[in-house]
Design a protein around this motif. Structure first.
Motif, mmCIF file in Angstrom:
data_model
loop_
_atom_site.group_PDB
_atom_site.id
_atom_site.type_symbol
_atom_site.label_atom_id
_atom_site.label_comp_id
_atom_site.label_asym_id
_atom_site.label_seq_id
_atom_site.Cartn_x
_atom_site.Cartn_y
_atom_site.Cartn_z
ATOM 1 N N ALA A 19 0.784 -1.356 0.192
ATOM 2 C CA ALA A 19 0.105 0.036 -0.231
ATOM 3 C C ALA A 19 0.836 1.304 0.029
ATOM 4 N N LEU A 20 1.959 1.281 0.691
ATOM 5 C CA LEU A 20 2.857 2.183 0.834
ATOM 6 C C LEU A 20 3.674 2.663 -0.453
ATOM 7 N N GLY A 21 3.906 1.688 -1.245
ATOM 8 C CA GLY A 21 4.719 1.568 -2.551
ATOM 9 C C GLY A 21 6.297 2.050 -2.131
ATOM 10 N N GLU A 22 6.632 2.579 -3.085
ATOM 11 C CA GLU A 22 8.355 3.220 -2.737
ATOM 12 C C GLU A 22 8.234 4.191 -2.162
ATOM 13 N N CYS A 23 8.980 4.550 -1.079
ATOM 14 C CA CYS A 23 8.886 5.531 -0.126
ATOM 15 C C CYS A 23 10.226 5.678 0.650
ATOM 16 N N ALA A 24 10.754 6.951 0.553
ATOM 17 C CA ALA A 24 12.037 7.084 1.547
ATOM 18 C C ALA A 24 12.171 6.489 2.868
ATOM 19 N N SER A 25 10.717 6.591 3.470
ATOM 20 C CA SER A 25 10.729 6.661 4.903
ATOM 21 C C SER A 25 10.385 5.108 5.256
ATOM 22 N N ILE A 26 10.567 4.143 4.154
ATOM 23 C CA ILE A 26 10.379 2.809 4.863
ATOM 24 C C ILE A 26 11.253 1.868 3.856
ATOM 25 N N PRO A 27 11.515 0.663 4.427
ATOM 26 C CA PRO A 27 12.429 -0.305 3.625
ATOM 27 C C PRO A 27 11.784 -0.567 2.247
ATOM 28 N N GLY A 28 12.481 -0.776 1.223
ATOM 29 C CA GLY A 28 11.868 -1.195 -0.067
ATOM 30 C C GLY A 28 11.507 -2.479 -0.029
ATOM 31 N N LEU A 29 10.283 -2.965 -0.638
ATOM 32 C CA LEU A 29 9.798 -4.167 -0.793
ATOM 33 C C LEU A 29 10.386 -4.709 -1.829
ATOM 34 N N ILE A 30 11.080 -5.712 -1.880
ATOM 35 C CA ILE A 30 11.522 -6.812 -2.883
ATOM 36 C C ILE A 30 10.757 -7.774 -3.544
ATOM 37 N N ASN A 31 9.884 -8.502 -2.421
ATOM 38 C CA ASN A 31 9.279 -9.658 -3.017
ATOM 39 C C ASN A 31 8.438 -10.176 -1.575
ATOM 40 N N TRP A 32 7.036 -10.470 -1.997
ATOM 41 C CA TRP A 32 6.393 -11.140 -1.194
ATOM 42 C C TRP A 32 5.761 -12.266 -1.677
ATOM 43 N N ASN A 33 5.804 -13.639 -1.102
ATOM 44 C CA ASN A 33 5.440 -14.718 -1.597
ATOM 45 C C ASN A 33 4.336 -15.105 -0.814
ATOM 46 N N PRO A 34 2.898 -14.959 -1.103
ATOM 47 C CA PRO A 34 1.768 -15.324 -0.310
ATOM 48 C C PRO A 34 1.786 -16.808 0.063
ATOM 49 N N LEU A 35 2.240 -17.898 -0.766
ATOM 50 C CA LEU A 35 2.518 -19.170 -0.591
ATOM 51 C C LEU A 35 3.277 -19.767 0.570
ATOM 52 N N THR A 36 4.311 -18.910 0.768
ATOM 53 C CA THR A 36 5.246 -19.270 1.704
ATOM 54 C C THR A 36 5.481 -18.245 2.950
ATOM 55 N N TYR A 37 4.541 -16.925 2.535
ATOM 56 C CA TYR A 37 4.531 -16.073 3.678
ATOM 57 C C TYR A 37 6.123 -15.483 3.673
ATOM 58 N N CYS A 38 6.856 -15.557 2.763
ATOM 59 C CA CYS A 38 8.072 -14.823 2.802
ATOM 60 C C CYS A 38 8.063 -13.347 2.288
ATOM 61 N N LEU A 39 8.737 -12.639 3.237
ATOM 62 C CA LEU A 39 8.573 -11.187 2.843
ATOM 63 C C LEU A 39 10.138 -10.835 2.586
ATOM 64 N N THR A 40 10.343 -10.229 1.453
ATOM 65 C CA THR A 40 11.793 -9.619 1.394
ATOM 66 C C THR A 40 11.940 -8.363 1.140
ATOM 67 N N LEU A 41 12.697 -7.710 2.140
ATOM 68 C CA LEU A 41 13.014 -6.328 1.786
ATOM 69 C C LEU A 41 14.479 -5.903 1.816
ATOM 70 N N GLU A 42 14.649 -4.507 1.407
ATOM 71 C CA GLU A 42 15.893 -4.168 0.765
ATOM 72 C C GLU A 42 16.836 -4.194 2.220
ATOM 73 N N TYR A 43 18.230 -4.772 2.091
ATOM 74 C CA TYR A 43 19.107 -4.446 3.166
ATOM 75 C C TYR A 43 19.588 -3.402 3.572
ATOM 76 N N LEU A 44 19.149 -3.097 4.875
ATOM 77 C CA LEU A 44 19.712 -1.849 5.646
ATOM 78 C C LEU A 44 20.822 -2.028 6.467
ATOM 79 N N GLU A 45 22.166 -1.839 5.987
ATOM 80 C CA GLU A 45 23.432 -2.458 6.512
ATOM 81 C C GLU A 45 23.591 -1.914 7.756
#
Length: 186
Positions: A10-36
């Motif tokens: 819902a938020l989409g690309e936004c400087a205030s939140i980590p970037g969403l790379i992938n969401w797999n609803p079958l495995t419930y795996c959420l992949t976000l950008e790495y924030l070192e």
């Protein structure tokens, strides 16, 4: 995880939140950008010498901006704390961990810990934006002082202090500095 993915989408690309790379609803795996630089709590505790007044001011402003983005999208975070803010390679602060949040009035499944929880919070009431704003004030206190509000005081005593409107002295002055710099809310 489903709610968290829905919020990131819902938020989409936004400087205030980590970037969403992938969401797999079958495995419930959420992949976000790495924030070192990891979460704010660990960064502040491990790098206190690097926290110049300018950097602290920047982080406080970015925390407020991130919360504004959420609230404008009808999201109440419900668990504001330094562990739920992440830092990228340029030390930009991003709000994260929406698994317990309220989206468009939904019930929340998380709540802030004692030092970040509004003194009038009621467990059975739906979450309010003011709950997040109170948590933001405590977060700013942490950013500015490098300590949790009343860090050495037991939680039940903190609740009693908050309940009688006794807050750490320097918190108000830090919040005033922040809000004078970021302007009024639209």
């Amino acid at each position: 995880m489903r709610l968290e993915a829905e919020i990131y989408q819902a938020l989409g690309e936004c400087a205030s939140i980590p970037g969403l790379i992938n969401w797999n609803p079958l495995t419930y795996c959420l992949t976000l950008e790495y924030l070192e630089h990891g979460n704010l709590r660990e960064y502040v505790r491990s790098n206190s010498e690097a926290l110049t007044p300018s950097l602290r001011h920047k982080l406080a402003g970015q925390a407020a901006a991130g919360l504004r983005v959420l609230h404008n999208a009808h999201i109440i975070h419900c668990d504001i704390s330094p562990r739920n803010f992440l830092l990228d390679h340029e030390l930009n602060l991003k709000i994260s961990d929406f698994a317990g949040s309220s989206l468009r009035g939904s019930l929340a499944s998380a709540y802030a810990n004692t030092r970040y929880r509004h003194p009038k919070y009621k467990w059975d009431d739906p979450p309010h934006y003011q709950d997040d704003i109170f948590g933001l004030g405590s977060l700013i206190y942490f950013i500015m002082t490098k300590q949790y509000p009343y860090e050495e005081v037991p939680s039940d005593e903190v609740e009693a202090k908050y309940g009688s409107s006794q807050f750490p002295v320097s918190a108000a002055s830090h919040a005033a500095l922040l809000f004078n710099s970021v302007g009024t809310r639209k």
